[in-house]
Design a protein around this motif. Structure first.
Motif, PDB file in Angstrom:
ATOM      1  N   GLN A 191      31.509  15.357  70.886  1.00 56.48           N
ATOM      2  CA  GLN A 191      32.953  15.136  70.838  1.00 56.48           C
ATOM      3  C   GLN A 191      33.435  14.998  69.396  1.00 56.48           C
ATOM      4  N   GLU A 192      32.656  14.300  68.565  1.00 58.47           N
ATOM      5  CA  GLU A 192      33.016  14.175  67.151  1.00 58.47           C
ATOM      6  C   GLU A 192      33.045  15.550  66.473  1.00 58.47           C
ATOM      7  N   THR A 227      36.124  17.483  67.458  1.00 54.41           N
ATOM      8  CA  THR A 227      37.289  16.960  66.753  1.00 54.41           C
ATOM      9  C   THR A 227      37.302  17.462  65.307  1.00 54.41           C
ATOM     10  N   LYS A 228      36.138  17.426  64.651  1.00 52.78           N
ATOM     11  CA  LYS A 228      36.044  17.914  63.276  1.00 52.78           C
ATOM     12  C   LYS A 228      36.372  19.399  63.197  1.00 52.78           C
ATOM     13  N   GLU A 279      38.338  21.192  65.205  1.00 59.89           N
ATOM     14  CA  GLU A 279      39.787  21.380  65.361  1.00 59.89           C
ATOM     15  C   GLU A 279      40.534  20.976  64.094  1.00 59.89           C
ATOM     16  N   HIS A 280      40.117  19.872  63.481  1.00 63.02           N
ATOM     17  CA  HIS A 280      40.745  19.419  62.233  1.00 63.02           C
ATOM     18  C   HIS A 280      40.515  20.448  61.118  1.00 63.02           C
TER      19      HIS A 280
END
Length: 62
Positions: free
Chosen positions: A14-15, A18-19, A21-22
């Motif tokens: 999940q991390e 998120t990274k 997408e960022h």
């Protein structure tokens, strides 16, 4: 695989998502830099998720 290890892997996945997408949303001068970084994050996702896939195969009943 123990539940704690599975939870750690899922959290790490999940991390990474998120990274990714960022990273893809950051303004950059060169699109190639964004592509290289995104590819590296995706490769890490594949590497991390492989352990889950292998565990699932071992527990699958045919």
């Amino acid at each position: 695989m123990i539940a704690q290890r599975r939870k750690e892997i899922m959290h790490h996945i999940q991390e990474l998502k998120t990274k990714l997408e960022h990273w893809k949303s950051l303004p950059m001068m060169f699109e190639a830099v964004r592509d290289i970084g995104a590819r590296a994050i995706r490769e890490e996702l594949v590497r991390v998720s492989l352990e889950l896939k292998l565990d699932d195969v071992h527990h699958r009943k045919y």
